[in-house]
Every structure is written in C-alpha cells, then in structure tokens.
Motif scaffolding. Structure first.
Motif, PDB file in Angstrom:
ATOM      1  N   ALA A  28      56.120  28.128  49.124  1.00 24.01           N
ATOM      2  CA  ALA A  28      56.795  28.402  47.854  1.00 24.01           C
ATOM      3  C   ALA A  28      55.919  29.249  46.945  1.00 24.01           C
ATOM      4  O   ALA A  28      56.392  30.181  46.278  1.00 24.01           O
ATOM      5  N   LEU A  29      54.614  28.958  46.941  1.00 22.45           N
ATOM      6  CA  LEU A  29      53.688  29.752  46.146  1.00 22.45           C
ATOM      7  C   LEU A  29      53.619  31.184  46.666  1.00 22.45           C
ATOM      8  O   LEU A  29      53.564  32.143  45.878  1.00 22.45           O
ATOM      9  N   GLU A  30      53.670  31.351  47.967  1.00 23.49           N
ATOM     10  CA  GLU A  30      53.639  32.696  48.548  1.00 23.49           C
ATOM     11  C   GLU A  30      54.871  33.501  48.146  1.00 23.49           C
ATOM     12  O   GLU A  30      54.793  34.707  47.898  1.00 23.49           O
ATOM     13  N   VAL A  31      56.039  32.839  48.052  1.00 21.88           N
ATOM     14  CA  VAL A  31      57.260  33.518  47.626  1.00 21.88           C
ATOM     15  C   VAL A  31      57.073  34.123  46.240  1.00 21.88           C
ATOM     16  O   VAL A  31      57.463  35.274  45.986  1.00 21.88           O
ATOM     17  N   TYR A  32      56.465  33.366  45.325  1.00 20.66           N
ATOM     18  CA  TYR A  32      56.338  33.800  43.933  1.00 20.66           C
ATOM     19  C   TYR A  32      55.097  34.648  43.660  1.00 20.66           C
ATOM     20  O   TYR A  32      54.835  35.004  42.514  1.00 20.66           O
ATOM     21  N   THR A  33      54.346  34.978  44.691  1.00 15.10           N
ATOM     22  CA  THR A  33      53.161  35.825  44.516  1.00 15.10           C
ATOM     23  C   THR A  33      53.253  37.024  45.463  1.00 15.10           C
ATOM     24  O   THR A  33      53.746  38.083  45.085  1.00 15.10           O
ATOM     25  N   ALA A  34      52.855  36.846  46.711  1.00 14.25           N
ATOM     26  CA  ALA A  34      52.861  37.960  47.664  1.00 14.25           C
ATOM     27  C   ALA A  34      54.275  38.450  47.962  1.00 14.25           C
ATOM     28  O   ALA A  34      54.506  39.655  48.130  1.00 14.25           O
ATOM     29  N   GLY A  35      55.251  37.533  48.038  1.00 17.68           N
ATOM     30  CA  GLY A  35      56.618  37.950  48.328  1.00 17.68           C
ATOM     31  C   GLY A  35      57.191  38.847  47.252  1.00 17.68           C
ATOM     32  O   GLY A  35      57.809  39.879  47.543  1.00 17.68           O
ATOM     33  N   SER A  36      56.997  38.460  45.996  1.00 20.75           N
ATOM     34  CA  SER A  36      57.507  39.280  44.893  1.00 20.75           C
ATOM     35  C   SER A  36      56.798  40.623  44.818  1.00 20.75           C
ATOM     36  O   SER A  36      57.409  41.641  44.479  1.00 20.75           O
ATOM     37  N   ALA A  37      55.509  40.638  45.132  1.00 22.30           N
ATOM     38  CA  ALA A  37      54.779  41.908  45.139  1.00 22.30           C
ATOM     39  C   ALA A  37      55.360  42.862  46.176  1.00 22.30           C
ATOM     40  O   ALA A  37      55.508  44.061  45.932  1.00 22.30           O
ATOM     41  N   ALA A  38      55.715  42.340  47.342  1.00 22.12           N
ATOM     42  CA  ALA A  38      56.289  43.185  48.387  1.00 22.12           C
ATOM     43  C   ALA A  38      57.637  43.756  47.968  1.00 22.12           C
ATOM     44  O   ALA A  38      57.989  44.886  48.336  1.00 22.12           O
ATOM     45  N   ALA A  39      58.404  43.001  47.193  1.00 22.59           N
ATOM     46  CA  ALA A  39      59.732  43.464  46.785  1.00 22.59           C
ATOM     47  C   ALA A  39      59.670  44.706  45.919  1.00 22.59           C
ATOM     48  O   ALA A  39      60.628  45.484  45.864  1.00 22.59           O
ATOM     49  N   SER A  40      58.557  44.917  45.219  1.00 18.38           N
ATOM     50  CA  SER A  40      58.403  46.104  44.387  1.00 18.38           C
ATOM     51  C   SER A  40      57.447  47.125  45.001  1.00 18.38           C
ATOM     52  O   SER A  40      57.037  48.084  44.339  1.00 18.38           O
ATOM     53  N   GLY A  41      57.069  46.912  46.258  1.00 23.20           N
ATOM     54  CA  GLY A  41      56.168  47.841  46.921  1.00 23.20           C
ATOM     55  C   GLY A  41      54.746  47.770  46.418  1.00 23.20           C
ATOM     56  O   GLY A  41      53.983  48.734  46.538  1.00 23.20           O
ATOM     57  N   GLU A  42      54.339  46.618  45.901  1.00 29.72           N
ATOM     58  CA  GLU A  42      53.002  46.470  45.310  1.00 29.72           C
ATOM     59  C   GLU A  42      52.161  45.424  46.041  1.00 29.72           C
ATOM     60  O   GLU A  42      51.200  44.894  45.479  1.00 29.72           O
ATOM     61  N   GLU A  43      52.505  45.143  47.289  1.00 27.19           N
ATOM     62  CA  GLU A  43      51.786  44.102  48.011  1.00 27.19           C
ATOM     63  C   GLU A  43      50.326  44.448  48.257  1.00 27.19           C
ATOM     64  O   GLU A  43      49.520  43.572  48.592  1.00 27.19           O
ATOM     65  N   HIS A  44      49.952  45.716  48.088  1.00 30.01           N
ATOM     66  CA  HIS A  44      48.563  46.127  48.284  1.00 30.01           C
ATOM     67  C   HIS A  44      47.703  45.897  47.050  1.00 30.01           C
ATOM     68  O   HIS A  44      46.470  46.021  47.114  1.00 30.01           O
ATOM     69  N   VAL A  45      48.308  45.538  45.896  1.00 33.46           N
ATOM     70  CA  VAL A  45      47.528  45.327  44.670  1.00 33.46           C
ATOM     71  C   VAL A  45      47.880  44.022  43.953  1.00 33.46           C
ATOM     72  O   VAL A  45      47.191  43.636  43.018  1.00 33.46           O
ATOM     73  N   LYS A  46      48.946  43.345  44.357  1.00 26.97           N
ATOM     74  CA  LYS A  46      49.374  42.111  43.691  1.00 26.97           C
ATOM     75  C   LYS A  46      49.633  41.018  44.705  1.00 26.97           C
ATOM     76  O   LYS A  46      49.894  41.277  45.877  1.00 26.97           O
ATOM     77  N   GLY A  47      49.616  39.780  44.200  1.00 24.75           N
ATOM     78  CA  GLY A  47      50.026  38.647  45.018  1.00 24.75           C
ATOM     79  C   GLY A  47      48.903  37.916  45.712  1.00 24.75           C
ATOM     80  O   GLY A  47      49.125  36.884  46.335  1.00 24.75           O
ATOM     81  N   ARG A  48      47.677  38.418  45.619  1.00 21.07           N
ATOM     82  CA  ARG A  48      46.523  37.764  46.224  1.00 21.07           C
ATOM     83  C   ARG A  48      45.320  37.900  45.287  1.00 21.07           C
ATOM     84  O   ARG A  48      45.303  38.770  44.414  1.00 21.07           O
ATOM     85  N   ILE A  49      44.354  37.057  45.495  1.00 23.63           N
ATOM     86  CA  ILE A  49      43.055  37.216  44.833  1.00 23.63           C
ATOM     87  C   ILE A  49      42.090  37.670  45.912  1.00 23.63           C
ATOM     88  O   ILE A  49      41.619  36.881  46.740  1.00 23.63           O
ATOM     89  N   ALA A  50      41.864  38.972  45.936  1.00 22.28           N
ATOM     90  CA  ALA A  50      41.084  39.590  47.005  1.00 22.28           C
ATOM     91  C   ALA A  50      40.483  40.886  46.473  1.00 22.28           C
ATOM     92  O   ALA A  50      41.002  41.479  45.512  1.00 22.28           O
ATOM     93  N   PRO A  51      39.382  41.351  47.048  1.00 22.52           N
ATOM     94  CA  PRO A  51      38.777  42.610  46.593  1.00 22.52           C
ATOM     95  C   PRO A  51      39.784  43.753  46.624  1.00 22.52           C
ATOM     96  O   PRO A  51      40.517  43.939  47.596  1.00 22.52           O
ATOM     97  N   GLY A  52      39.816  44.513  45.524  1.00 21.68           N
ATOM     98  CA  GLY A  52      40.721  45.644  45.390  1.00 21.68           C
ATOM     99  C   GLY A  52      42.038  45.292  44.728  1.00 21.68           C
ATOM    100  O   GLY A  52      42.775  46.194  44.304  1.00 21.68           O
ATOM    101  N   TYR A  53      42.349  44.008  44.606  1.00 21.50           N
ATOM    102  CA  TYR A  53      43.595  43.597  43.975  1.00 21.50           C
ATOM    103  C   TYR A  53      43.416  43.484  42.456  1.00 21.50           C
ATOM    104  O   TYR A  53      42.293  43.342  41.957  1.00 21.50           O
TER     105      TYR A  53
END
Length: 545
Positions: free
Chosen positions: A483-508
């Motif tokens: 459920a947490l993935e839906v509201y973070t990484a999933g939503s980022a993918a819906a706007s084409g921003e999965e490479h900068v949003k939805g995770r806490i990782a270097p470059g994000y």
C-alpha cells in the motif's frame, strides 16, 4: 564550494529511528536509519555512523523516534477546484447534516447577496444527510426566488439547481438531455438535478458555453490554494497531480509559485478541450515543482455517485436500474485518444465502469497500433474501478497505469454496496488484482470526492473495511508495504517521475514524510490514526518539524 553556495545548498544528515526507502532489499532487512541531502536531492543513504564519517561537515537533523517514508504522492486530486476563495457555501457533511441545514446555510448567504447574484454551495453529499430529506429544485426554490441557487455535488459530476438557475442555463421541461449528460425528471418535470455534461457545460463553462458559476478573484484563489495544499502537507503529501486544469488554473499555480506559497510539487493534467497538438503544454513541460504531466478526458460518470458506465445494469443513485452515463461518445473518445497519442503526450482518461474502460482501451489499442508510443509515453486510466480478467490483461499488455481510488472502499463503501451490490462492490478498486498481473498502480484520493489523507487510504487498502464495518473484497487487500508503494513509487510512475520520486535513494528528490509510528508494524485497522509529525519537500520542512 563557497560559503555562499553552501548556504544555498545545505548539506544535511537526517537521522530517524527507521528510514523506509522503498528499496525492497534494504527495507526487508529492517531499513536504514539515516540519509544525506544536498539541496533538494538525496546523495547518500545508510547507517548514521558511517554517514557521519563520510560527511563530517553535514548539519544533523535528528528526528528522534520518527519513522521516515518517501513523501506521499497523490496521483489524482483536485486542489484547484477547492480554491474557491470563500465564494461558495461549504455544505460538507460535517457542516450540514440535514436538508434543512442545507436550505438554512444557503438562505443565509442569499440574504447577504444582491438580487440576481448567484448563491453556490459545494462539497454536498446527499447520501450523508441524516434526515434523508430531498435536496432538489423545490428545496432550492424555498431558499430564494430572487437568486439563481446551485449546489455542486462533492464529486463535481453533478449539481442541483433552483428554477432561476435552470432558466439561466436555458433548461426547461422541453430541453432534451445533452449528449453525455442528464436532466433528471420526475413525471416530466425537471427536479433540478443535473448530471455530467448537463452540469459541466450548462453551468461550469465546458464546451462552447460560457460559465455561469461566479469565479473568485485570483488573489482569493491563491489564498484558498495555500490553505488546501497546507492541509495536504499536514497529511504528509509532498506531490499532487491536479487532475483537471484549465488556463485560469495555470495562472493560479504560477502565481502561487511566484509568491512562494506552493509547498507541494504539482503536476497538471490539461483538460482535453484546451489541448493543441502543436508544441506547447502537454507532457513534461515545466520543472520539478510545477509541470504538465498529461491530457485529461472523461468517458463516463462517477462510481460513488452511481453514474459510471457498466456492461450490466445496477441500482444506481436513484434506486432504479441503470447502465450509467457515457460522457463522451465513441467517436469523440477515439478522436481525442488518437490526437493526443500521436502528439506524444500522455493520456489520463477517466473511466470507472467496465464498459467505459473497454471503450477507452479499444481507442488506445488502435492509436498505438497506428503510431508506436514514444519513449516514456505511458498512458493512464483514472479510477479504473470495475474490471474483469480480460480487461486486466489488456491493461497489462498496453502498459497502461491504472489510478484507482485509495480510500473509496472505506469512505464510500455503503454507497458502493447500495449502487452495485456485494459481488461487484467487492471488485471495485482491485489493487491486488492489478499488482498480481504485474501492473504498476498509483495512489489517488480524488479529493474532494474522498478524504485526502494517504494514511486513511492505506487503512482502506490493507483492510478493505468500510466505515460501517463491512469488508468489501478481502482478496484485494494489500500488505502495508504494498500500500505504501502504491502511494509513493506507483504514483511517481503515473506521472513519468519514477526516476526522481517515490524512493529515498541517491539522486532522488529529498521529499519525505515523518511518522510517529512505523506504518509497516502498526495495526492496519488504525493506520489512519498514525500521526504525521513532519513533511519535507526538497530537503526543507513545509509542515511540522
């Protein structure tokens, strides 16, 4: 780096009791307890002692016992609709509990409004009035005969008008239903209830007709937007996709940003009537704070309002068998889908019922066969509420991202049961079915149609329990992590921003939410009660600490 540059781009080490990064391997081992930000980006993640050794000059932000998750990302909401500048009367269930409360609140506003001026209420949900009294043309005629009076349904798919408002829109007993809309009648007489295009084109100003509903000033709208986004920040939201913007909404967001009051990142879905295939605002135009992310169109009605287009009849809002309302004719759906797809923009198509979804997929399949998708051109189906196995396979094969309601099973469960019956209601918003088919799923509140709090949605997604205690579709439950993935990484993918949003990782982007409890270990039945203690966007706190 000079001292001035360091002040503009602060280096911070953020420590918490746990950091849920949404990196499955790391999180399965218990996660990490720190990360480092430089300006608006995360540059390192790991153990606090190791990071202190690597970045001794970093300012430490100690969040104590807080648990950090990537910032919640609402992939479909309507903050610009809520930026009413105080011009409309709030008729939300917490304010008006009966039909008489509705009449009284509107009459008080009418008494302060010059004759002929519009009196407009919004956020109204007839299913939540305690007395079950009728809210229709007759009631609103009792409010005033000297003013056009209009109530906007909470879903923004319909309204209720008095006689003066119907006349202003040019509606009478001899007016045929417009294409894609309905003028509700009782024994041939208009009840004042108008659905879909009868409301949007008659009063709101869609299509070629001028708007009748009065608009607040830009200054007032900016003030309202600041309040609305502030409330969403308080719920832990760092990014919002506004799912229907017109040109005046572009100006609203640009002005809010210029004035420094935009405290969440905003993606905008351009309403299709304003789309021009020539180069310009469509997809990816803007920056990481404010950008266009796609083109919005609407094929059918509302699932909670009982007007979505289904292949089998259901009870609907009026308790009579209905197949729902098709808002756009087949040829218009096909035309818009082909034009937007061929231009390389992302489609975001509102489709709730299985028949509406099938029609949209038909058009998308023909469009992609004629013109191969461009890199990153991933289309969306907004809501995508009622599906079967064949539709799921078609969605997967096309690579479409569904954006179902996060909280509707909990918040609107009673309506879903009343309208569609237990079997179909149990299959609405089938997050697990989508995920098990390998489909990326985004998280959406559709606020004001549902509550904006992501933690409320997480409780709905993990329990599928409605407010009256009924469980709808136990087999569609998600784990808290899913459920947490839906509201973070999933939503980022819906706007084409999965490479900068939805995770806490270097470059994000350094967008994160601080919770008082670990949502992965909390009782799912009380996830909505987990306190949000801080919301950070671009490495800066925008709410709490």
């Amino acid at each position: 780096m000079s001292r001035a540059e360091g002040a503009r781009h602060p280096l911070r080490l953020v420590r918490a009791s746990r950091v849920i990064t949404m990196d499955g391997a790391s999180d399965s081992r218990g996660g990490v307890d720190a990360f480092v930000t430089l300006g608006e980006r995360v540059i390192a993640v790991g153990d606090v002692r190791d990071l202190r050794d690597r970045f001794p000059e970093a300012e430490t932000v100690d969040l104590g016992g807080g648990v950090v998750v990537p910032g919640f990302n609402d992939a479909h909401a309507h903050p610009s609709l809520l930026a009413d500048g105080g011009l409309y009367v709030d008729l939300a269930p917490a304010v008006t509990r009966s039909a008489e409360d509705v009449r009284r609140a509107l009459a008080e506003r009418a008494a302060r409004t010059p004759d002929g001026g519009w009196v407009v209420g919004h956020n109204f949900d007839v299913s939540r009035t305690e007395d079950g009294g009728a809210v229709d043309r007759a009631l609103l005629d009792r409010v005033s005969a000297r003013h056009p009076v209009l109530i906007i349904h909470y879903s923004y798919h319909g309204a209720v008008a008095n006689s003066a408002a119907l006349a202003a829109a040019g509606y009478d007993e001899h007016t045929p239903d417009p294409v894609g809309g309905e003028l509700v009648r009782d024994g041939g007489r208009l009840t004042g209830v108008v659905w879909e295009r009868a409301w949007m084109e008659g009063f709101l100003g869609h299509g070629s007709r001028p708007p009748l509903v009065p608009a607040p000033t830009l200054e007032a709208r900016v003030g309202s937007l600041r309040r609305v986004i502030g409330e969403m920040n308080a719920a832990g939201i760092t990014s919002i996709c506004d799912a229907m913007v017109h040109p005046h909404d572009w100006k609203l967001y640009q002005t809010a940003r210029d004035q420094g009051v935009l405290t969440a990142r905003v993606g905008m879905l351009l309403w299709y009537e304003f789309f021009d295939p020539a180069p310009g605002p469509a997809t990816g135009f803007g920056d990481e704070w404010l950008r266009f992310t796609g083109v919005k169109m609407m094929s059918d009605g509302a699932v909670s309002g009982g007007t979505c287009l289904c292949s089998r009849p259901y009870r609907g809002a009026r308790g009579e068998p209905t197949g729902g309302i098709q808002v756009m004719p087949d040829e218009e759906i096909t035309d818009v889908v082909h034009r937007v797809h061929a231009a390389g923009a992302r489609l975001a198509v509102h489709a709730n019922g299985d028949l509406a979804i099938a029609k949209v997929l038909d058009a998308m399949e023909r469009a992609t066969a004629a013109t191969p998708p461009r890199p990153g051109q991933t289309h969306r189906i907004e809501h995508c509420s009622v599906v079967d196995g064949r539709l799921v396979r078609r969605i997967r094969d096309l690579g479409v991202i569904p954006v179902p309601f996060g909280a509707f099973v909990r918040y609107h469960g009673r309506n879903l049961l009343d309208h569609y019956g237990p079997e179909r209601a149990a299959r609405i918003s089938p997050h697990r079915t989508f995920r098990e088919a390998g489909i990326t799923v985004a998280g959406s509140s559709d606020h004001p149609c549902g509550p904006p709090e992501p933690l409320y949605a997480l409780q709905s997604l993990t329990t599928r329990r409605s407010l009256d205690g009924t469980v709808l579709g136990e087999e569609e439950r998600l784990t808290p992590y899913e459920a947490l993935e839906v509201y973070t990484a999933g939503s980022a993918a819906a706007s084409g921003e999965e490479h900068v949003k939805g995770r806490i990782a270097p470059g994000y982007l350094a967008d994160f939410t601080v919770l008082a409890e670990d949502p992965l270990r909390a009782d799912p039945e009380r996830l909505a009660e987990v306190p949000v203690t801080g919301t950070w966007v671009g490495g800066r706190p925008v709410w709490g600490g």
